[in-house]
Design a protein around this motif. Structure first.
Motif, mmCIF file in Angstrom:
data_model
loop_
_atom_site.group_PDB
_atom_site.id
_atom_site.type_symbol
_atom_site.label_atom_id
_atom_site.label_comp_id
_atom_site.label_asym_id
_atom_site.label_seq_id
_atom_site.Cartn_x
_atom_site.Cartn_y
_atom_site.Cartn_z
ATOM 1 N N CYS A 77 0.840 -1.209 0.000
ATOM 2 C CA CYS A 77 0.000 0.000 0.000
ATOM 3 C C CYS A 77 0.863 1.242 0.000
ATOM 4 C CB CYS A 77 -0.961 0.000 1.176
ATOM 5 S SG CYS A 77 -0.261 0.598 2.728
ATOM 6 N N GLY A 78 2.056 1.150 0.587
ATOM 7 C CA GLY A 78 3.013 2.247 0.516
ATOM 8 C C GLY A 78 2.926 3.260 1.645
ATOM 9 N N ILE A 79 1.979 3.118 2.546
ATOM 10 C CA ILE A 79 1.833 4.170 3.560
ATOM 11 C C ILE A 79 2.981 4.120 4.562
ATOM 12 C CG2 ILE A 79 0.361 2.830 5.153
ATOM 13 C CD1 ILE A 79 -0.382 6.458 4.318
ATOM 14 N N CYS A 80 3.538 2.945 4.790
ATOM 15 C CA CYS A 80 4.688 2.844 5.709
ATOM 16 C C CYS A 80 6.002 3.078 4.993
ATOM 17 C CB CYS A 80 4.729 1.449 6.345
ATOM 18 S SG CYS A 80 5.243 0.165 5.172
ATOM 19 N N CYS A 106 4.530 -2.149 9.514
ATOM 20 C CA CYS A 106 3.925 -2.365 8.200
ATOM 21 C C CYS A 106 2.834 -3.408 8.377
ATOM 22 C CB CYS A 106 4.963 -2.852 7.199
ATOM 23 S SG CYS A 106 4.235 -3.264 5.601
ATOM 24 N N ARG A 107 1.662 -3.147 7.872
ATOM 25 C CA ARG A 107 0.566 -4.105 8.011
ATOM 26 C C ARG A 107 0.388 -4.947 6.762
ATOM 27 N NH1 ARG A 107 -1.746 -6.993 11.965
ATOM 28 N NH2 ARG A 107 -3.962 -6.558 12.295
ATOM 29 N N CYS A 108 1.115 -4.607 5.675
ATOM 30 C CA CYS A 108 0.860 -5.277 4.394
ATOM 31 C C CYS A 108 1.885 -6.353 4.044
ATOM 32 C CB CYS A 108 0.888 -4.276 3.243
ATOM 33 S SG CYS A 108 -0.301 -2.950 3.342
ATOM 34 N N THR A 109 3.151 -6.051 4.227
ATOM 35 C CA THR A 109 4.173 -6.816 3.499
ATOM 36 C C THR A 109 4.703 -8.033 4.230
ATOM 37 O OG1 THR A 109 5.962 -5.525 4.493
ATOM 38 C CG2 THR A 109 5.054 -4.701 2.418
ATOM 39 N N ILE A 123 -2.241 1.173 8.421
ATOM 40 C CA ILE A 123 -1.439 2.281 8.952
ATOM 41 C C ILE A 123 -2.051 3.628 8.556
ATOM 42 C CG2 ILE A 123 0.891 3.257 9.039
ATOM 43 C CD1 ILE A 123 0.585 0.506 10.409
HETATM 44 S S1 FES Z 1 3.049 -1.398 2.660
HETATM 45 FE FE1 FES Z 1 1.133 -1.042 3.625
HETATM 46 S S2 FES Z 1 1.655 -0.668 5.641
HETATM 47 FE FE2 FES Z 1 3.536 -1.224 4.740
#
Ligand code: FES
Ligand code: FES
Length: 908
Positions: free
Chosen positions: A97-100, A132-135, A348
């Motif tokens: 998602c890129g937010i972190c 990070c919640r995604c990776t 995040i």
């Molecule tokens: S890429 Fe989404 S929170 Fe790290």
């Protein structure tokens, strides 16, 4: 005026010295690459370098930065190692998602300046404060360790026409994520936008009356208006199902959970933030809440909603075969009650966006997973036709199901409509956690039997899922659970029931797996016990029972050819042996550490359960030679923009680099459905394939070329085989439209039908160690075998598996949301970089005839088996049966004690 050096430029900021540095950068200098996920030092999204050292900018007062050097993500590309790091992130798929990502990059930058070739431990230490919640962190770790290689101009992967599917292309939307240019819901709004702040119930259940707001408005001249239920122009209710709009925009006289919105203040940011709760003319009368399904189902319990007097929102079931006869012929029968907790999505990016009136309609820019559903909801509360509402999704900083429900959208739209001014809102972390949906806590009673050879004979599951105060996705969960309850196995007799029960808890909604991860915990634990009872190895037990192509399922569906569970288990077998041998060797040592290896399987139906689920995609090629992919599927970080483009490009026969992309704007793109249920690759991917094929067919027709003709764009000339098409001569753009709705059949009252057109399958192994004195669990290694039909982009697939596993680790070991007590990322723990072990992904490709190039889905399958595999490993290590998650140390210790009373022994 405070002077500082930002990214090598002298800047001055006119703001009080106690302004947060993050606020100064974002609001005064326009450097929104520095993200704010918590404003409390917990998430690290705001990490910048101050005189070369990482700091949480949300904790640094501006005065402390005076005359010092600040480096933000926007300044990274100017430094050779910064640029190398960005390229390494793109190459490794380290941003989802890129937010972190800005925070991760900045923390990594500090490390790399001191240690250009860091060890994994050094990376974990340096980046450990950024969540990070995604990776699942693994690709971030790889990218940081590998960054030095990108100091040279290593070219990123590009692919020629026809070779995109299967390639490890960097994500098409990756660059803005690594440069800080990506705009999330809180990053932009018109300069004259007012601010909206919702006020929420501090009680789980209360009556309330609203008094006169005029004195409040007079006391705060910056307040423009207070909105209450009376101000809602249309229907004061929203909800996922067309016939269940039970959640009010503003509660009317009764608050049903802690976090229910009661009113909203509109005004300048300073004015709305200055209002204290005690200034509000709200008289509360707290009422006893129903804290659990057990309380809500008790005799005489009051109804949360008059429409559901027994507090049962809905019940799903699957009845198949003769269950009692199945148990009667079983040699072994096991049963247990399992409990799971509320789990918070903890994306995040908190909910944020803005809205404005546009002629006779409204435009909303906000973070979302479902723009067309948002359009319906906003139109409903405004009393306008859907066409009067335009939803423009911001970049989405994580969703995982939590941004399928509307959040800021209805209130913002009402405010903008009534005030005829742009209005924006950004939820705080606490508000986000208090108000948003959660994973359903479940209480599951399950029973399973097998014969002497280990073949399953019967399975029963009865689950009560706490759906909280409002319906949200409760019906979906109750419908999906019984279908998946027995797992991906041949079971001749099944009785599975799931109820969604109203309580006075936060609404439970969609969260990666829609109730299936909870059921998998129960089913897999029972199968471990059955394997032991009949003396079979746990992997072999699953192999004996695994579904295979052509098998019938308990819903009466006959499986197609794409059923790869056996292959998954076969691929795991050598790892299983190696890990078990290693655990046995380690356990030969005396001491409190006990090693164990666990296994679990899963299946997962892709898309909606037994209902229409279409997606439409469009590709155009115009006289300016602009090839545009009009893609309504919101990329929430999982990579759909890249994957769908790879599919469309190969179907058309032009390279991905030729395309421009328009994503997810309801005024520009057709309805691709929501980004959920692991459906975008399968459903929208097939629509993208159809769109590419349709455009190709019309090009071939126009040029009278055969199906093998190669296409090439050469300025305004489209070369087609040995013909050329001058695009500048076109009167209207060439167009290809694709639509796909997976063929399913609704389930009848006994759960018989065809719920899904396609299923993902997986099996995962977990190796871990348990400290039997402390009750703590340390994960050593995970091996994940997934049948996903076809890996359109293996890098993105691995990223989804890693991320799903990380969330499964949280579900198993640490995450427990308690309303009023864990409404921040300090008390609510999610896995950090050090919590996720090495993960090996084994991709099994059993092409699905319906999927685009054979692909299915991976988003939710990645998570489902992780928690049961961890619990299986804890049992293997210690004999402890964990029946309540998360397996916090005190629960592990209690289960170990209980196991020793039972005389249970660790296996290895
Ligand atoms: S890429 Fe989404 S929170 Fe790290
Ligand atoms: S926003 Fe600063 S640590 Fe979370």
């Amino acid at each position: 005026m405070i002077a500082l050096l930002v990214n090598g430029r002298a800047e001055t900021v006119s703001a009080p010295g106690d302004t947060r540095l993050s606020g100064a950068l974002r609001d005064h200098l326009g450097l929104t690459g520095t993200k704010v996920g918590c404003d409390a030092g917990d998430c690290g999204a705001c990490t910048v370098l101050l005189d070369g050292a990482q700091v949480c900018a949300c904790l640094v007062p501006l005065a402390q930065a005076e005359s010092r050097m600040v480096l933000t993500v926007e300044g990274l590309a100017a430094q050779p190692m910064g640029a190398a790091l960005q390229r390494a992130f793109l190459h490794h798929g380290a941003a989802q998602c890129g937010i972190c990502t800005p925070g991760m990059l900045m923390a990594a930058m500090e490390l790399l300046q001191a240690a250009p070739r860091p060890t994994a431990i050094e990376v974990q230490d340096a980046l450990g404060g950024v969540l990070c919640r995604c990776t699942g962190y693994r690709k971030i770790l790889e990218a940081v360790q590998d960054a030095h290689r990108f100091l040279e101009a290593v070219p990123l992967v590009t692919m020629p026409a026809g070779a995109a599917v299967g390639a490890r292309l960097p994500r098409t939307d990756g660059r803005p994520k690594v440069t800080g240019a990506e705009l999330y819901g809180a990053d932009t709004a018109p300069a004259d936008a007012l601010w909206l702040r919702a006020l929420r119930s501090p009680h789980a259940h209360a009556r309330f009356t609203l008094g006169d707001f005029a004195p409040l408005l007079a006391a705060h001249p910056g307040l423009a208006r207070v909105l209450t239920a009376r101000d809602v122009p249309g229907r004061n209710g929203f909800g996922i199902y067309p016939d269940i709009k039970d959640q009010p925009v503003f509660a009317e006289g009764v608050a049903r959970y802690r976090g229910d919105a009661v009113c909203a203040l509109i005004g300048t940011r300073e004015a709305v933030e200055a209002v204290r709760a005690e200034e509000l003319p709200i008289a509360w009368e707290p009422l006893p809440p129903l804290p659990s399904p057990a309380a809500a189902l008790a005799e005489g319990a009051p109804a949360v909603h008059a429409r559901w007097p027994d507090n049962v929102l809905t019940e799903g079931r699957v009845l198949h075969g003769e269950v009692e006869a199945g148990f009667a012929r079983a040699a072994h029968v096991v049963e247990e009650v399992f409990e799971t907790s509320f789990v918070e999505h903890a994306y995040i990016e908190p909910e944020a966006g803005w809205a404005r009136r546009a002629g006779a309609g409204v435009e909303v820019f906000a973070t979302t997973q479902a723009p067309y559903m948002d359009r319906e909801e906003v139109a409903g509360v405004l009393g306008l036709p859907p066409e009067a509402v335009r939803i423009v999704p911001s970049a989405c900083g994580g969703g995982f199901g939590g941004k399928l429900d509307v959040s800021v959208q209805p209130m913002l739209a009402i405010a903008a409509w009534l005030l005829d001014r742009p209005v924006r809102a950004v939820w705080s972390r606490t508000e986000s956690m208090a108000a948003s949906t959660k994973r359903h806590p479940a209480r599951i009673h399950a029973r399973a039997g097998c014969d002497t050879t280990g073949r399953l004979t019967a399975f029963v599951l009865d689950g009560d899922y706490d759906t909280g105060a409002y319906a949200s996705w409760g019906p979906t969960v109750a419908g999906r659970v019984p279908v998946h309850a027995m797992g991906p196995y041949r079971v001749p007799a099944v009785r599975a029931r799931a109820r969604a029960v109203f309580t006075h808890n936060p609404p439970s909604g969609a969260f990666r797996g829609f109730g299936v991860p909870q059921a998998a915990i129960a089913q897999e634990a029972l199968y471990d016990r059955l394997a032991d009872a009949c003396g079979l190895d746990r992997l072999e037990f699953r192999l004996v029972n695994a579904l295979r192509p052509g098998d019938g399922t308990p819903t009466g569906q006959v499986m197609g050819p794409s059923v790869g569970l056996v292959q998954c288990l076969e691929r795991l077998r050598p790892h299983w042996r190696t890990l078990r041998d290693a655990a046995a060797a380690a356990n030969a040592q005396a001491g409190p550490l006990r090693h164990g290896v666990g296994i679990a399987c899963m299946w997962y139906g892709i898309g909606n359960t037994g209902m229409s689920n279409p997606s439409t995609m469009r590709i155009t090629l115009d006289r300016e030679a602009r090839l545009v992919f009009w893609n309504g599927a919101v990329d929430i970080g999982q990579g759909s923009s890249t994957v769908l483009l790879q599919i469309a490009a190969d179907a058309l026969g032009l390279p991905v680099d030729n395309f421009h992309m328009v994503v997810g704007d309801t005024a520009l793109t057709a309805d691709a459905g929501k980004t959920s249920a692991s459906r975008q690759t399968f459903v929208s991917g097939r629509a993208a394939q159809e769109a590419g094929a349709a455009l190709r067919a019309s090009i071939l027709r126009l040029t009278n070329q055969g199906p093998e003709a190669r296409l090439r764009l050469d300025g305004h000339i489209l070369r087609v085989g040995d013909m050329s098409l001058d695009l500048s001569a076109l009167d209207v753009p060439l167009e290809g439209v694709g639509r796909f709705d997976p063929p399913t059949m609704p389930l009848n009252e006994n759960g018989q039908g065809v719920p899904y057109a396609s299923y993902g399958f997986a099996a995962q192994l977990v190796a871990l160690r348990v400290d039997t004195e402390l009750g703590t669990v340390r994960l050593d290694r995970i091996v994940a075998a997934h049948d996903l039909g076809r890996a359109i982009n293996p890098t993105l697939v691995e990223g989804q598996i890693h991320g799903g596993i990380a969330q499964g680790i949280g579900l198993a070991l640490m995450e427990e949301y308690i309303p009023g007590r864990t409404e921040n990322l300090h008390d609510y723990l999610i896995p950090s970089m050090g919590d996720v072990p090495e993960i090996e992904c084994l991709l099994v490709e059993t092409a699905d005839p319906l999927g685009p190039f054979g692909a299915k889905g991976i988003g939710e399958p990645a998570l489902v088996p992780t928690a049961p595999a961890i619990l299986s490993a804890i049992r293997d290590a210690t004999g402890a049966e964990i029946t309540r998650v998360p397996a916090l140390p005190h629960r592990v210790l209690a289960a170990i004690r209980e196991a020793s009373h039972r005389g249970a022994r660790p296996r290895t």
